[in-house]
Scaffold this motif. Structure first.
Motif, PDB file in Angstrom:
ATOM      1  N   GLU A  38       0.879  -1.184   0.000  1.00  8.47           N
ATOM      2  CA  GLU A  38       0.000   0.000   0.000  1.00  8.47           C
ATOM      3  C   GLU A  38       0.914   1.231   0.000  1.00  8.47           C
ATOM      4  O   GLU A  38       1.463   1.605   1.031  1.00  8.47           O
ATOM      5  N   ASP A  39       1.085   1.822  -1.165  1.00  6.52           N
ATOM      6  CA  ASP A  39       2.069   2.885  -1.323  1.00  6.52           C
ATOM      7  C   ASP A  39       1.460   4.260  -1.062  1.00  6.52           C
ATOM      8  O   ASP A  39       0.240   4.409  -1.001  1.00  6.52           O
ATOM      9  N   THR A  40       2.328   5.259  -0.978  1.00  9.30           N
ATOM     10  CA  THR A  40       1.848   6.637  -0.816  1.00  9.30           C
ATOM     11  C   THR A  40       0.839   6.979  -1.917  1.00  9.30           C
ATOM     12  O   THR A  40      -0.218   7.565  -1.661  1.00  9.30           O
ATOM     13  N   SER A  41       1.126   6.582  -3.146  1.00  8.10           N
ATOM     14  CA  SER A  41       0.210   6.916  -4.256  1.00  8.10           C
ATOM     15  C   SER A  41      -1.131   6.195  -4.115  1.00  8.10           C
ATOM     16  O   SER A  41      -2.152   6.688  -4.597  1.00  8.10           O
ATOM     17  N   ASP A  42      -1.149   5.031  -3.465  1.00 13.05           N
ATOM     18  CA  ASP A  42      -2.437   4.320  -3.265  1.00 13.05           C
ATOM     19  C   ASP A  42      -3.316   5.093  -2.285  1.00 13.05           C
ATOM     20  O   ASP A  42      -4.509   5.282  -2.521  1.00 13.05           O
ATOM     21  N   THR A  71       7.515  11.214   1.407  1.00 16.28           N
ATOM     22  CA  THR A  71       7.729   9.784   1.170  1.00 16.28           C
ATOM     23  C   THR A  71       7.116   9.392  -0.178  1.00 16.28           C
ATOM     24  O   THR A  71       6.136   8.634  -0.238  1.00 16.28           O
ATOM     25  N   ASP A  73       6.529   7.559  -3.758  1.00 18.65           N
ATOM     26  CA  ASP A  73       6.697   6.139  -4.115  1.00 18.65           C
ATOM     27  C   ASP A  73       8.139   5.882  -4.552  1.00 18.65           C
ATOM     28  O   ASP A  73       8.750   4.870  -4.209  1.00 18.65           O
ATOM     29  N   THR A  79       5.145  11.246  -7.570  1.00 17.78           N
ATOM     30  CA  THR A  79       3.995  10.453  -7.102  1.00 17.78           C
ATOM     31  C   THR A  79       2.702  10.970  -7.740  1.00 17.78           C
ATOM     32  O   THR A  79       1.771  10.208  -7.996  1.00 17.78           O
ATOM     33  N   PHE A  82       1.812   8.974 -10.686  1.00 17.51           N
ATOM     34  CA  PHE A  82       1.178   7.680 -10.378  1.00 17.51           C
ATOM     35  C   PHE A  82      -0.306   7.882 -10.062  1.00 17.51           C
ATOM     36  O   PHE A  82      -1.156   7.099 -10.457  1.00 17.51           O
ATOM     37  N   LYS A 130       3.725   8.199   3.926  1.00 14.93           N
ATOM     38  CA  LYS A 130       3.870   6.862   4.514  1.00 14.93           C
ATOM     39  C   LYS A 130       5.134   6.903   5.363  1.00 14.93           C
ATOM     40  O   LYS A 130       6.150   6.302   5.031  1.00 14.93           O
ATOM     41  N   SER A 133       7.411   4.106   6.491  1.00 10.41           N
ATOM     42  CA  SER A 133       8.428   3.504   5.608  1.00 10.41           C
ATOM     43  C   SER A 133       9.809   4.116   5.842  1.00 10.41           C
ATOM     44  O   SER A 133      10.807   3.592   5.348  1.00 10.41           O
TER      45      SER A 133
END
Ligand code: UT7
Length: 314
Positions: A38-42, A71, A73, A79, A82, A130, A133
């Motif tokens: 689950e990334d920053t862009s998600d 942070t 991606d 980001t 994305f 995020k 991370s």
């Protein structure tokens, strides 16, 4: 917000800390942690889709996407690119803003400049981070403070007088060494030899950051109030950066605005960096805490140092 909750009790099993220490020193009770993959862009995409739904516009109408994040991606591409792909905002230009925790309000100011110059008229501003991370899970001074999340707003021309009425952004690079991540950039790429040194994690001198945060957020608030021709009494709700309840109490005291007029959700989410005020603004709006015609003061502070403030007539 990610679904996974990490409580103070959970943290006390990872480092030498306690619910009592974290609660009394910060006000934080729990925070959210992004799932693997689950990334920053998600998170940014989820927030963007909710904002589009609320604004009742399609992604194709967006012509600029700004993602404020510490942070991303990846170091590149942005980001924001994305997010553009995930929401199908094919008519947008995209860029990230690097202003740490203050980034969302830097985004609001940048959006406002593009809108008033008629360069881009529908701007999606996202604060997404995020921080888990880049957290050093062996450092009790920092790992108890942060969480993950995203918030978004869509800005455009309004027919009425309502909207963003006053903004201010500022920085002081002299303090760049009190809140930073030394590794992972071009100055100190992570190598096989230095990977154990925790260089690609948050480094912070907490007490100094605390002091600077109060000073900067008080003066940034006073500046936008004066520019808008308002006084503290006119403000119905203050949405401050959600870093530490004691910092918020310090600002409330100095601005002489009762604490009850501050929106606080750091007990649930910790410090989500660039996302914090965006999430709090959304909660305050959806819960009816802020109403049409209210003057809302947003004020933030972050690594850099950076700070920003905005007054919105809701
Ligand atoms: O977006 C901006 C991000 N950063 C911030 O907003 C941080 C701003 N600073 C702060 O919020 C506060 O300075 C902290 C919450 C980070 C620390 O609170 P403090 O009242 O300034 O505590 P301190 O750093 O002076 O530490 C006091 C004691 C120390 O022990 P000794 O040296 O007195 O024996 C620390 O080692 O508390 C100890 N300590 C902890 N104890 C239990 C530090 N972290 C912890 C912990 N659990 N998690």
């Amino acid at each position: 917000m990610p679904e996974k909750i990490l409580t103070n009790e959970d943290l006390s099993r990872i480092v030498d800390t306690s619910d009592e220490w974290i609660t009394t020193r910060t006000g934080i009770k729990e925070r959210r942690v992004a799932a693997k993959g689950e990334d920053t862009s998600d998170m940014a995409t989820e927030a963007a889709l909710k904002a589009l739904e609320q604004a009742k516009i399609s992604a194709k109408e967006i012509n600029l996407i700004l993602v404020a994040t510490a942070t991303p991606d990846m170091l590149f591409p942005a980001t924001a690119c994305f997010v553009q792909k995930k929401i199908g905002a094919t008519n947008a230009a995209c860029l990230d803003i690097s202003a740490a925790c203050a980034g969302f309000l830097f985004g609001i100011e940048i959006a406002q400049q593009f809108i008033t110059s008629h360069t881009h008229d529908t701007v999606l501003v996202i604060g997404a981070d995020k921080l888990t991370s880049i957290t050093n899970w062996t450092d009790r001074n920092t790992c108890v403070l942060f969480g993950d999340g995203a918030g978004a707003a869509i800005l455009g021309h309004r027919g009425s007088a309502h909207g963003v009425i006053s903004t201010h952004i500022g920085s002081d690079g002299q303090f760049s060494d009190i809140l930073f991540m030394p590794g992972g950039g071009s100055r100190c790429p992570i190598t096989r030899d230095n990977v154990d040194l925790n260089l690609a994690t948050i480094h912070m001198t907490g007490k100094e950051v605390y002091k600077q945060a109060v000073t900067a957020m008080v003066s940034a608030s006073q500046k936008v109030l004066a520019d808008a021709g308002l006084t503290a009494d006119d403000i119905a709700c203050v949405i401050p950066h959600q870093a530490n309840l004691r910092i918020i109490e310090g600002i409330a005291d100095r601005l002489q605005i009762p604490l009850e007029r501050f929106y606080v959700n750091l007990d649930k989410y910790g410090n989500t960096s660039a996302a914090a005020v965006a999430i709090a603004l959304d909660e305050a709006n959806r819960s009816g805490r802020i109403k049409h015609g209210d003057y809302v003061l947003l004020v933030v502070f972050g690594g850099g140092l950076t700070w920003a403030s905005t007054i919105v007539e809701w």
